[in-house]
Design an enzyme around this catalytic site. Structure first.
Site, PDB file in Angstrom:
ATOM      1  N   LYS A 168      -4.268  -0.617   7.149  1.00  0.00           N
ATOM      2  CA  LYS A 168      -3.295  -1.365   6.355  1.00  0.00           C
ATOM      3  C   LYS A 168      -3.449  -2.843   6.700  1.00  0.00           C
ATOM      4  CE  LYS A 168      -1.051   2.316   4.716  1.00  0.00           C
ATOM      5  NZ  LYS A 168      -0.793   2.604   3.288  1.00  0.00           N
ATOM      6  N   LYS A 267      -1.689  10.534  -6.476  1.00  0.00           N
ATOM      7  CA  LYS A 267      -0.744  11.210  -5.588  1.00  0.00           C
ATOM      8  C   LYS A 267       0.102  12.201  -6.374  1.00  0.00           C
ATOM      9  CE  LYS A 267      -0.388   7.613  -2.105  1.00  0.00           C
ATOM     10  NZ  LYS A 267       0.268   6.363  -1.694  1.00  0.00           N
TER      11      LYS A 267
HETATM   12 MG    MG Z   1      -2.026   3.140  -0.617  1.00  0.00          MG
END
Ligand code: MG
Length: 374
Positions: A168, A267
């Site tokens: 991240k 997702k």
């Molecule tokens: Mg992501």
């Protein structure tokens, strides 16, 4: 063989499983995994499990465990009890009378798919049009306190065998992290995820990252900034992958039309179930855009279903579904999800997902339960 889902009882279990470490992205963090499990049972002993898996707090999505529970109890379950539930392919459409609530719908739809697969004694991947294959898994590393912590973590996951490393990033913590990883570990399969933390004025950051041979840059800009993503993608060799922007089939259509991304992260929870996620996969494949199956992350029930979906042929990059022990101090399925030494997750044999729900653990981690009779 019935053509509708012949369940006689539904139970909702709200569970909370502690995390090993806080799940931290650029705009918030949680240290407990909430999930609402949807259990369907028939009088003859067939069952199906689904998982609605919104993150606690509201930094990650507008849905929370509280709103999801409320929607299931007040809307979705009464609808399930009132009319015959169709086959799983039609379940998402059937739930479309209710706007939004993709996490809750994914929980209901997942239970219907699992019930149906168990009823037909078929593996879930076959019902979804996938094929039996081990699924490559990638490790995702949240924002760490120091670059040294990050490097130590990368080392651990490389030793575990994960097929790629994702880190991240956020403004002020980006290029130097990538440079440090490349300096220490060389040409490993590496990608970054910005979780929409940048704007077009930061394009120079991505132009700099472009020199590091990343597999992809995930969600650099805002969720709605599809034109800007297209512009950024034109300036970069590194593929842009969209995640938060790929919120539904319509958004994915726009992404494809505008050229906003070369890769899409699909997702199941965000799409509202396995069928719409499969549709997203098919849509991307038709446009020549490869995909991968992301996660929120979810507990074992939803992770196992995502893994079955990830056997479809256009899921060409490693999934974000990791070993159960990666995030969770425990998981509610047996066996837990594990990766082999080469970074693959093998799907167990058997009908449904092949994994079993551990009811003792469900009871142990449950904070709320409600039962409904058909
Ligand atoms: Mg992501």
């Amino acid at each position: 063989m019935p053509t509708t889902i012949d369940f006689s009882e539904i139970r909702l279990h709200w569970v909370q499983v502690p995390l090993h470490e806080p799940f931290k992205i650029s705009n918030g963090e949680v240290s407990i995994k909430d999930a609402i499990l949807v259990e369907m049972r028939s009088s003859d002993g067939c069952s199906g499990w689904g998982e609605a898996s919104p993150m606690g707090g509201s930094f990650y999505s507008s849905e929370t465990p509280e709103t999801t529970w409320d929607f299931l109890v007040r809307k979705a379950i009464p609808a399930l009890l009132a009319t015959p539930v169709p086959a799983p392919e039609e379940c998402f459409e059937w739930l479309s009378e209710f706007p939004g609530e993709p996490f809750a719908k994914a929980g209901v739809e997942g239970a219907v798919w699992d019930f149906w697969a168990n009823r037909k004694a078929a593996p879930l991947y076959r019902m979804l049009g996938g094929r039996a294959r081990p699924v490559p898994s990638g490790a995702a590393i949240g924002l760490m306190p120091t670059a040294g912590d990050l490097l130590a973590r990368v080392e651990t996951f490389l030793k575990d065998g994960y097929r790629r490393i994702k880190i991240k990033i956020m403004p002020g913590h980006d290029v130097e992290l990538v440079r440090a990883i490349r300096g220490r570990f060389g040409d490993i399969p590496l990608m970054v995820d910005a979780n929409a933390a940048y704007c077009m004025d930061d394009a120079a950051v991505f132009e700099e990252l472009d020199a590091y041979g990343l597999i992809m840059i995930e969600q650099p800009l805002g969720r709605k900034e599809l034109e800007e993503h297209a512009e950024l993608q034109r300036r970069l060799r590194t593929p842009v992958c969209l995640d938060e922007s790929a919120e539904d089939l319509e958004a994915i259509n726009h992404i494809i039309r505008l050229g906003s991304a070369k890769i899409i992260n699909i997702k199941v929870q965000r799409m509202g179930g396995l069928a719409p996620a499969k549709q997203a996969h098919d849509q991307a494949r038709a446009a020549g855009i490869p995909c991968w199956a992301g996660t929120m992350p979810e507990l074992g029930v939803a992770s196992a279903q995502a893994l079955h979906l990830a056997t479809l042929d256009n899921f060409t990059f490693p999934t974000d579904v990791e070993a159960s022990s990666r995030w969770f101090k425990d998981d509610i399925i047996v066996p837990p999800i594990e990766i082999d030494g080469d970074g693959f997750i093998c799907l167990p044999e058997g009908p449904g997902t092949g994994w079993q729900v551990d009811k003792e653990k469900v009871a142990r981690y449950r904070i709320r339960c409600e039962e409904f009779k058909a």
